[in-house]
Design an enzyme around this catalytic site. Structure first.
Site, PDB file in Angstrom:
ATOM      1  N   TYR A  40      -3.669  14.633   8.223  1.00  0.00           N
ATOM      2  CA  TYR A  40      -2.786  13.921   9.252  1.00  0.00           C
ATOM      3  C   TYR A  40      -3.206  14.479  10.467  1.00  0.00           C
ATOM      4  O   TYR A  40      -3.401  13.857  11.522  1.00  0.00           O
ATOM      5  CB  TYR A  40      -1.328  14.021   8.970  1.00  0.00           C
ATOM      6  N   ASN A  81      -0.634   1.405  15.876  1.00  0.00           N
ATOM      7  CA  ASN A  81       0.408   2.173  15.395  1.00  0.00           C
ATOM      8  C   ASN A  81       0.462   2.451  13.982  1.00  0.00           C
ATOM      9  O   ASN A  81       0.795   3.433  13.429  1.00  0.00           O
ATOM     10  CB  ASN A  81       1.843   1.378  15.778  1.00  0.00           C
ATOM     11  N   ASP A  88       1.246  -5.968   9.944  1.00  0.00           N
ATOM     12  CA  ASP A  88       1.444  -4.727   8.649  1.00  0.00           C
ATOM     13  C   ASP A  88       0.467  -5.206   7.501  1.00  0.00           C
ATOM     14  O   ASP A  88       0.203  -6.526   7.287  1.00  0.00           O
ATOM     15  CB  ASP A  88       2.732  -4.519   8.311  1.00  0.00           C
ATOM     16  N   LYS A 103      -4.968  12.842  13.643  1.00  0.00           N
ATOM     17  CA  LYS A 103      -4.433  12.551  14.987  1.00  0.00           C
ATOM     18  C   LYS A 103      -5.343  13.326  16.307  1.00  0.00           C
ATOM     19  O   LYS A 103      -4.961  12.847  17.419  1.00  0.00           O
ATOM     20  CB  LYS A 103      -2.972  12.991  15.017  1.00  0.00           C
TER      21      LYS A 103
END
Length: 278
Positions: A174, A107, A40, A178
């Site tokens: 977003y 992710n 992260d 995606k």
């Protein structure tokens, strides 16, 4: 359980937040016997990546410590997915730590810069597209290069969204990122199949923990509904009657990494309780 996953080495980006999808996938793969590297960004970085929205180094290390205390093998590594050198360093860290790289899970993503198109700044747009799409490209590139050199294939999993298939108001960047992930997944699968590397995307619907809780509050306000009514409406449009859980996505991830999914690639698999079915 998938015994063939025992001893595999997995890197999961964006895995440093409590109650997050990344944590759930890390715990599930570790339970399957994988040796896991959680990454992260580790710290706040600029206006659009505040500490409240990123996985901090200490929080990520706590997750690692808990996995190890439960008998798993895990390590943490600070990595900004916008930086190709840091992505490469994360891949090399996995090899230095555990001797190989078999699974890469993209992710890391931003799901909190939500505004109408006419109100969204170029900087906000670029931040979302950067993390959600550039970061995935860099992850695929780094992982695939190593997997090709190793010569025994591998699995690359991208974490998409219901927004990979359908449009959502107030989520232009977003949704665009995606949707773009689906195209990138298909191309990567076409190019990497000859090397035995499977590339797939998981497309979950909404979950209510972690970032999902913030989204519930945000979109209930945007749509002028009380939170209870917003959640009731959400449950009402899902055939299985509930929002998704992080564990639902983790189970799908483990399946796609297993030998049961050896002939599945280029797919964008819905994990949505029937809410999204195309």
């Amino acid at each position: 359980m998938y015994p063939e996953l025992k001893g595999k080495v997995a890197v999961i980006t964006g895995a440093g937040r409590r109650q997050g999808i990344g944590e759930a996938m890390a715990r599930r793969l570790a339970m399957e016997g994988c040796r896991v590297v959680l990454t992260d960004i580790g710290h706040a970085e600029g206006e659009h990546m505040p500490e409240s929205a990123v996985g901090t180094a200490s929080e990520m290390q706590q997750i690692v410590d808990e996995i190890c205390a439960e008998g798993g093998k895990a390590r943490s590594f600070n990595c900004n997915v916008l930086n190709p050198e840091e992505i490469q360093a994360a891949a090399e860290f996995a090899i230095e730590s555990f001797g190989a790289l078999d699974i890469w899970v993209n992710n890391a993503g931003i799901g909190y810069l939500m505004k109408p198109i006419v109100e969204m700044s170029v900087e906000e747009w670029d931040t979302v597209l950067g993390v959600n799409l550039r970061g995935v490209f860099l992850g695929i590139q780094a992982a695939a290069t190593i997997m090709i050199d190793q010569g025994r294939g591998g699995r690359i999993i991208n974490i998409g969204s219901q927004a990979s298939k359908s449009g959502f108001g107030h989520a232009s960047a977003y949704t665009t990122s995606k949707h773009g992930m689906v195209g990138l997944t298909r191309v990567a699968a076409m190019e990497l199949g000859e090397h035995g590397i499977n590339v797939n995307t998981i497309c979950p619907n909404h979950s209510t923990a972690g970032l999902g809780a913030w989204q519930n509050d945000h979109f209930s306000g945007v749509t002028g509904r009380e939170l209870d009514q917003y959640m009731a409406d959400m449950r009402g449009r899902i055939p299985l009657g509930r929002p998704g859980l992080q564990e639902d996505i983790a189970k799908a991830c483990a399946f796609l990494c297993s030998d049961q999914a050896v002939y599945i690639t280029a797919e964008s698999m819905n994990v949505s309780g029937g809410e999204e079915y195309h």
